[in-house]
Design an enzyme around this catalytic site. Structure first.
Site, PDB file in Angstrom:
ATOM      1  N   LYS A 120      16.371  24.240  24.794  1.00  0.00           N
ATOM      2  CA  LYS A 120      16.381  24.984  23.702  1.00  0.00           C
ATOM      3  C   LYS A 120      16.584  24.062  22.546  1.00  0.00           C
ATOM      4  O   LYS A 120      16.517  23.521  21.645  1.00  0.00           O
ATOM      5  CB  LYS A 120      17.101  26.366  23.798  1.00  0.00           C
ATOM      6  CG  LYS A 120      16.234  27.495  24.656  1.00  0.00           C
ATOM      7  CD  LYS A 120      16.640  28.502  24.886  1.00  0.00           C
ATOM      8  CE  LYS A 120      16.236  29.352  26.059  1.00  0.00           C
ATOM      9  NZ  LYS A 120      16.326  30.336  26.583  1.00  0.00           N
ATOM     10  N   GLN A 131      22.092  33.932  25.201  1.00  0.00           N
ATOM     11  CA  GLN A 131      21.493  33.510  26.583  1.00  0.00           C
ATOM     12  C   GLN A 131      21.869  34.162  27.477  1.00  0.00           C
ATOM     13  O   GLN A 131      22.689  34.856  28.006  1.00  0.00           O
ATOM     14  CB  GLN A 131      22.172  31.554  26.503  1.00  0.00           C
ATOM     15  CG  GLN A 131      21.339  31.488  28.225  1.00  0.00           C
ATOM     16  CD  GLN A 131      19.121  31.643  27.988  1.00  0.00           C
ATOM     17  OE1 GLN A 131      18.948  30.155  27.328  1.00  0.00           O
ATOM     18  NE2 GLN A 131      18.591  31.371  29.426  1.00  0.00           N
ATOM     19  N   ASP A 165      15.044  36.272  19.492  1.00  0.00           N
ATOM     20  CA  ASP A 165      14.424  36.248  21.358  1.00  0.00           C
ATOM     21  C   ASP A 165      13.827  37.665  21.215  1.00  0.00           C
ATOM     22  O   ASP A 165      12.983  38.004  21.947  1.00  0.00           O
ATOM     23  CB  ASP A 165      16.500  36.461  21.676  1.00  0.00           C
ATOM     24  CG  ASP A 165      16.078  35.294  23.160  1.00  0.00           C
ATOM     25  OD1 ASP A 165      14.970  34.597  23.069  1.00  0.00           O
ATOM     26  OD2 ASP A 165      16.826  35.545  23.634  1.00  0.00           O
TER      27      ASP A 165
END
Ligand code: NDP
Length: 278
Positions: free
Chosen positions: A49, A93, A116
Site C-alpha cells: 500500500k 491493517q 477502508d
C-alpha cells in the site's frame, strides 16, 4: 473463449489516471497505516500500500504499534491521526492481535478519513445506497466489472461469504447497481444449486479451490477474491483451470482482485483529500 479479467493491468491504468488527477488537483493527499504486531502477511500488504502511494503521489505514514499493545494504545494512535490535519486517510491493517477490540478501533476512525470503509457509518451509508467510502475489495470488483463492460443491472449475482470487508459490502454494491443478489455462507443449504444460479459469482470464502465447475452456470462471470496457500502456492477460492472452461470471464489469482483492492484504496484516499478541501 473465456475472458481473463486482468486486474493487474486495469489497476495499472487506474493508478496512472489517478496520478494525473492528483497532479492536476494540486493536492498532496496523505494516507496513514496502523499496524499492530508483526504478522508477515499484514506487513507485506502494508508495504504494498505504501509503494502504491509513492507511485501516484500520495504521501504515506506508517504507524507501528507493538504486538502486545492494548486496545487503548491502538485507540491512541487512531485518535492522533484523526486530529492530524495533514492526514486524509486512515487504514488500520486487519487482523489486529486477539486482545485488541477490533470493533472499537474501527469505530474510532474519523468517518471522513475512513478510506477502508469499515466504519459502521460508512457501511450504513453503503447499505442505504449513498456510499461515501465503500470497502476497497468489493468496490475494486465493481470497477473491474465496469472496465470490462459486464452488465450488472438485472443480472443475478451470488456472493459466497458474508464478512464485513468483502461479502456484505459486495452484496450491497451489487444491489445498488441493480443486480438481484443472493448471499451464501457456511450454513447455506445446497450451496452448489445457489451458486449455479449466478450470472455473476463472487467467491470470498478463503477456501482453496472450493469452487468447482459443477457450481458454475455456463457463461457466468466468476470473481475470485480468495487468497489461499495450497501446496506452497498462492491460489484463489476457484479451481481456475477447470472453471475457466465453463465461465465466460474469470479473475486469476494472483493478478485479479488483489491489485484492484490497492488501486481502490488509492482512489478512496484521493477522494478523502478532495472532500476535505473547502
Ligand atoms: P472471512 O473468513 O471473514 O469470511 C469467509 C466467509 O466465507 C464467511 O462468511 C463464511 O461463512 C464463508 N464460508 C466459509 N466456508 C464456507 C463454505 N464451506 N461454504 C459457504 N461459505 C463459506 O474472510 P474474508 O471475507 O475476509 O476473506 C475471504 C477471502 O478473501 C480470504 O481468502 C481472504 O484472504 C481474501 N481476501 C482477499 C482480498 C483481496 O484483496 N484479494 C481482500 C480481503 C480478503 P460464515 O459467515 O457462515 O462463517
Amino acid at each position: 473463449m473465456v475472458t481473463i479479467l486482468d486486474g493487474k493491468s486495469v489497476s495499472e491504468k487506474r493508478l496512472e489516471l489517478l496520478k494525473e488527477a492528483i497532479g492536476e488537483s494540486g493536492l498532496y493527499p496523505r494516507l496513514a497505516t496502523v499496524i499492530a504486531g508483526s504478522d508477515p502477511a499484514s506487513q507485506m500488504y502494508v508495504r504494498m500500500k505504501h509503494r502504491a502511494c509513492e507511485r501516484v503521489g500520495i504521501g504515506s505514514v506508517g504507524i507501528e504499534v507493538p504486538g502486545d499493545a492494548t486496545t487503548d494504545k491502538v485507540l491512541e494512535a487512531v485518535s492522533r491521526l484523526n486530529r492530524d490535519p495533514d492526514i486524509n486517510g486512515i487504514l488500520v491493517q486487519l487482523p489486529l492481535p486477539g486482545r485488541v477490540d477490533t470493533e472499537r478501533v474501527i469505530a474510532a476512525v474519523d468517518t471522513g478519513k475512513d478510506v477502508d470503509g469499515f466504519h459502521p457509518t460508512s457501511l450504513g451509508l453503503l447499505m442505504s445506497g449513498r456510499p461515501r467510502f465503500a470497502p476497497c475489495t468489493p468496490k475494486g470488483i465493481m470497477t473491474l466489472l465496469a472496465e470490462y463492460h459486464i452488465p450488472v443491472a438485472g443480472a443475478r449475482a451470488v456472493v459466497a461469504g458474508r464478512s464485513i470487508d468483502v461479502g456484505r459490502p459486495m452484496a450491497a454494491l451489487l444491489t445498488n447497481a441493480d443486480a438481484t443478489v443472493t448471499i451464501c455462507h457456511s450454513k447455506t443449504r445446497n450451496l452448489a444449486a445457489e451458486l449455479r444460479q449466478a450470472d455473476i459469482l463472487v467467491s470470498a470464502t478463503g477456501k482453496a479451490h472450493f469452487i468447482t465447475p459443477e457450481m458454475v452456470k455456463p457463461g457466468a462471470v466468476v470473481i475470485d477474491v480468495g487468497i489461499n496457500q495450497l501446496n506452497g502456492k498462492l491460489v484463489g477460492d476457484v479451481d481456475f483451470e477447470a472453471v475457466k472452461e465453463v465461465a465466460s470471464a474469470i479473475t486469476p489469482v494472483p493478478g485479479g482482485v488483489g491489485p484492484m483492492t490497492i488501486a481502490t484504496l488509492m482512489e478512496n484516499t484521493f477522494a478523502a483529500a478532495v472532500m476535505r478541501t473547502p
